[in-house]
Design a protein around this motif. Sequence first.
Motif, mmCIF file in Angstrom:
data_model
loop_
_atom_site.group_PDB
_atom_site.id
_atom_site.type_symbol
_atom_site.label_atom_id
_atom_site.label_comp_id
_atom_site.label_asym_id
_atom_site.label_seq_id
_atom_site.Cartn_x
_atom_site.Cartn_y
_atom_site.Cartn_z
ATOM 1 N N GLU A 59 11.583 25.066 -1.700
ATOM 2 C CA GLU A 59 12.513 25.108 -0.574
ATOM 3 C C GLU A 59 11.823 24.693 0.726
ATOM 4 O O GLU A 59 12.378 23.920 1.527
ATOM 5 C CB GLU A 59 13.104 26.514 -0.437
ATOM 6 N N GLU A 60 10.606 25.185 0.940
ATOM 7 C CA GLU A 60 9.847 24.806 2.136
ATOM 8 C C GLU A 60 9.475 23.328 2.097
ATOM 9 O O GLU A 60 9.521 22.629 3.117
ATOM 10 C CB GLU A 60 8.577 25.653 2.231
ATOM 11 N N ALA A 61 9.102 22.854 0.912
ATOM 12 C CA ALA A 61 8.703 21.456 0.770
ATOM 13 C C ALA A 61 9.866 20.510 1.044
ATOM 14 O O ALA A 61 9.684 19.450 1.656
ATOM 15 C CB ALA A 61 8.145 21.214 -0.631
ATOM 16 N N ILE A 62 11.062 20.876 0.597
ATOM 17 C CA ILE A 62 12.237 20.034 0.828
ATOM 18 C C ILE A 62 12.515 19.919 2.326
ATOM 19 O O ILE A 62 12.803 18.833 2.845
ATOM 20 C CB ILE A 62 13.471 20.610 0.098
ATOM 21 N N GLU A 63 12.425 21.030 3.029
ATOM 22 C CA GLU A 63 12.640 21.008 4.482
ATOM 23 C C GLU A 63 11.594 20.126 5.162
ATOM 24 O O GLU A 63 11.909 19.338 6.065
ATOM 25 C CB GLU A 63 12.577 22.431 5.029
ATOM 26 N N ASP A 64 10.346 20.242 4.709
ATOM 27 C CA ASP A 64 9.265 19.448 5.287
ATOM 28 C C ASP A 64 9.437 17.963 4.958
ATOM 29 O O ASP A 64 9.156 17.094 5.795
ATOM 30 C CB ASP A 64 7.927 19.960 4.755
ATOM 31 N N LEU A 65 9.910 17.670 3.744
ATOM 32 C CA LEU A 65 10.162 16.279 3.360
ATOM 33 C C LEU A 65 11.154 15.621 4.306
ATOM 34 O O LEU A 65 11.026 14.440 4.639
ATOM 35 C CB LEU A 65 10.720 16.211 1.936
ATOM 36 N N GLY A 66 12.153 16.386 4.723
ATOM 37 C CA GLY A 66 13.168 15.840 5.619
ATOM 38 C C GLY A 66 12.575 15.290 6.902
ATOM 39 O O GLY A 66 13.045 14.273 7.430
ATOM 40 N N LYS A 86 2.741 15.503 -1.636
ATOM 41 C CA LYS A 86 2.027 16.421 -2.519
ATOM 42 C C LYS A 86 3.040 16.962 -3.519
ATOM 43 O O LYS A 86 4.200 17.219 -3.183
ATOM 44 C CB LYS A 86 1.443 17.562 -1.683
ATOM 45 N N THR A 87 2.623 17.128 -4.757
ATOM 46 C CA THR A 87 3.556 17.482 -5.825
ATOM 47 C C THR A 87 4.244 18.822 -5.568
ATOM 48 O O THR A 87 3.597 19.834 -5.292
ATOM 49 C CB THR A 87 2.826 17.530 -7.172
ATOM 50 N N ILE A 88 5.559 18.805 -5.691
ATOM 51 C CA ILE A 88 6.389 19.996 -5.482
ATOM 52 C C ILE A 88 6.642 20.654 -6.836
ATOM 53 O O ILE A 88 7.031 19.987 -7.798
ATOM 54 C CB ILE A 88 7.722 19.608 -4.817
ATOM 55 N N ASP A 126 1.462 17.342 3.810
ATOM 56 C CA ASP A 126 2.685 17.806 4.465
ATOM 57 C C ASP A 126 3.229 16.667 5.319
ATOM 58 O O ASP A 126 2.669 15.564 5.341
ATOM 59 C CB ASP A 126 2.428 19.062 5.309
ATOM 60 N N SER A 127 4.330 16.923 6.024
ATOM 61 C CA SER A 127 4.966 15.861 6.812
ATOM 62 C C SER A 127 4.034 15.333 7.894
ATOM 63 O O SER A 127 4.027 14.128 8.185
ATOM 64 C CB SER A 127 6.269 16.365 7.437
ATOM 65 N N ARG A 128 3.239 16.213 8.487
ATOM 66 C CA ARG A 128 2.298 15.766 9.519
ATOM 67 C C ARG A 128 1.355 14.711 8.956
ATOM 68 O O ARG A 128 1.145 13.646 9.563
ATOM 69 C CB ARG A 128 1.497 16.963 10.036
ATOM 70 N N ALA A 129 0.787 14.986 7.782
ATOM 71 C CA ALA A 129 -0.152 14.051 7.172
ATOM 72 C C ALA A 129 0.559 12.777 6.714
ATOM 73 O O ALA A 129 0.032 11.666 6.875
ATOM 74 C CB ALA A 129 -0.856 14.720 5.994
ATOM 75 N N MET A 130 1.751 12.918 6.144
ATOM 76 C CA MET A 130 2.494 11.734 5.698
ATOM 77 C C MET A 130 2.826 10.822 6.874
ATOM 78 O O MET A 130 2.740 9.591 6.773
ATOM 79 C CB MET A 130 3.761 12.154 4.953
ATOM 80 N N ILE A 131 3.186 11.417 7.993
ATOM 81 C CA ILE A 131 3.492 10.624 9.187
ATOM 82 C C ILE A 131 2.250 9.892 9.671
ATOM 83 O O ILE A 131 2.316 8.724 10.079
ATOM 84 C CB ILE A 131 4.084 11.524 10.287
ATOM 85 N N ARG A 132 1.103 10.546 9.595
ATOM 86 C CA ARG A 132 -0.147 9.880 9.984
ATOM 87 C C ARG A 132 -0.400 8.656 9.102
ATOM 88 O O ARG A 132 -0.808 7.599 9.595
ATOM 89 C CB ARG A 132 -1.313 10.859 9.871
ATOM 90 N N LEU A 166 0.813 -1.214 0.000
ATOM 91 C CA LEU A 166 0.000 0.000 0.000
ATOM 92 C C LEU A 166 0.849 1.269 0.000
ATOM 93 O O LEU A 166 1.658 1.494 0.898
ATOM 94 C CB LEU A 166 -0.934 -0.002 1.207
ATOM 95 N N MET A 167 0.628 2.102 -1.016
ATOM 96 C CA MET A 167 1.308 3.380 -1.158
ATOM 97 C C MET A 167 0.245 4.476 -1.215
ATOM 98 O O MET A 167 -0.679 4.395 -2.022
ATOM 99 C CB MET A 167 2.137 3.383 -2.456
ATOM 100 N N VAL A 168 0.354 5.479 -0.358
ATOM 101 C CA VAL A 168 -0.613 6.580 -0.384
ATOM 102 C C VAL A 168 -0.192 7.556 -1.474
ATOM 103 O O VAL A 168 0.923 8.071 -1.475
ATOM 104 C CB VAL A 168 -0.704 7.286 0.980
ATOM 105 N N ALA A 169 -1.103 7.800 -2.417
ATOM 106 C CA ALA A 169 -0.797 8.648 -3.561
ATOM 107 C C ALA A 169 -0.697 10.111 -3.158
ATOM 108 O O ALA A 169 -1.216 10.535 -2.116
ATOM 109 C CB ALA A 169 -1.878 8.476 -4.633
ATOM 110 N N ALA A 170 -0.039 10.897 -4.001
ATOM 111 C CA ALA A 170 0.070 12.335 -3.763
ATOM 112 C C ALA A 170 -1.320 12.955 -3.714
ATOM 113 O O ALA A 170 -2.136 12.748 -4.612
ATOM 114 C CB ALA A 170 0.898 12.981 -4.872
#
Length: 394
Positions: free
Chosen positions: A88-95, A45-47, A27-33, A17-21
């Motif tokens: 730039e913000e998305a890359i930081e959040d991806l980390g 989410k697409t950058i 954001d990272s909060r949702a991805m972690i959930r 199971l892979m959650v699609a974009a």
Amino acid sequence: MPDLSVEVAGVRFKNPLMVAAGTPTIDSRAMIRCMEYGAAAVVSKTITFAEMHRLQPRPRFYVMHPESVDSGFYSLYSVELMSELSPEEAIEDLGIAVDYARRYGAVVVASIAGRSIDEWVKLSSMVREAGVSMVELNLSCPHVEAGEGVLMGKTAGADPSIVERIVAAVKRVVDIPVAVKLTPHGADPLAIALAADRAGVDLVVATARFQGLVIDVDSMKPVVWGGLGGYGGPWMVPISCSWVYKIVKSGVRACVVGSGGVSGYEDVLRFLMLGCRSVQICTAIIMHGFQFITRILSELDRWLASRGFSSVGDVIGVALPNVLDFEKLDRVSVYKSDIDYGRCVRCMRCLRSCFYEAIRVADGRPVVDHRVCVGCGLCSSICLYNAITLRRIG
């Protein structure tokens, strides 16, 4: 307990199971959930550098047939654009998401969309530095319209030569698996998959949503936001499965990932049985919440165990030999419909649906005239009470 792990383009997933974009990975909060509820992989989410595609209309969701969400007979119509974060913000959040994924055995995939080859290359290099395990090229966004030099979304994704150029450019600058998400809108997903495969793509995801338009008949205007939107839902599964079958059958080297309308464990199995090694899900999570991930995985595990499978890998591709080519369809056998009156409730749905007029009423109940019945199967399929069966007589 069956082993749910799979290998996807050389990367181990703890389950398919892979959650699609989309909104569930905003954001990272949702991805972690998503990962907390069991997802093996999440696609961000697409950058993008395209500011217009980062500005979300509000409101932007419209559920058609909301009363049928639990039964799976609904459609989601929305303007779901790309990440509102700057690259730039998305890359930081991806980390943040990547750090969590490493601790919990999950995989983070970065979705990107460029407007030029230079932007595709720059974005892929940026997300690689963030530590993601894969990069997905969004060549399927239904909201990108045609324009001179446009190299993003469904516009670029419908042109095999453009797809091949973009994939080749990205493959030259990253050393992680590259996926391309295919558009079904105004395109031949098989031709696109073959073009991407020639360029060395590692995964093809079949397929994204269509573009649609829903008019409110009372106001005589488009619903909610006033324009076109992405259109998808459980009805997409057979369409996506047909493309998956054609792509797998074509012999592409790339790993195939199923996507489009998944609303339960049966849909996951349908894609796996056609040769997919992973399956993306998004809309069902929007409808039911993050906990739906756990539910699907639990039901998948139970189904495999009940059938005696020790691994989810045992079902990958098992349906492929059973799909008949058009010229091999059975045109010789003779079938007739039989009614089980112990189950029949005299609703007469079968009578109304028989355009051969092979069903009549006798003593208040439907009766099949076998002299007229052609064995098309509609009455059996439309019966809500499983009261009609097809019997082969020749």
